[in-house]
Design a protein around this motif. Structure first.
Motif: not given
Length: 85
Positions: A18-20, A43-47, A70, A73-75
């Motif tokens: 989270t938040d990573s 995977v939450s709020d993660t780049l 997911i 998040s942005t992948i």
């Protein structure tokens, strides 16, 4: 050069990221994150960005036995010489 350049989740446990920011990593599979047979990866709020793999999954690689969620998040910017996930 094994799985999961940034994070390798491969045991029988729920894993939450989270938040990573997982950036600039490389591996054989799952340049950013490798999810291998754990019950659930979230995977939450993660780049997840600018990761590479010589095999499968430049950003995230998950095996058939793995559940990957997911959320928000942005992948991006992933490069894989195998199949993309």
């Amino acid at each position: 050069d094994g799985p999961g350049g940034g994070i390798s989740a491969n045991e029988d446990a729920h894993t939450t990221i989270t938040d990573s920011a997982i950036t600039g990593n490389s591996a054989q599979s799952g340049g950013g994150i490798s999810n291998r047979a754990i019950p659930m990866l979230t995977v939450s709020d993660t780049l997840v960005s600018a990761n590479t793999a010589s095999g499968d999954g430049g950003g995230i690689h998950a095996t058939d036995a793995a559940t990957t969620n997911i959320i928000g998040s942005t992948i991006s910017g992933k490069l894989s010489f195998g199949s993309l996930l």
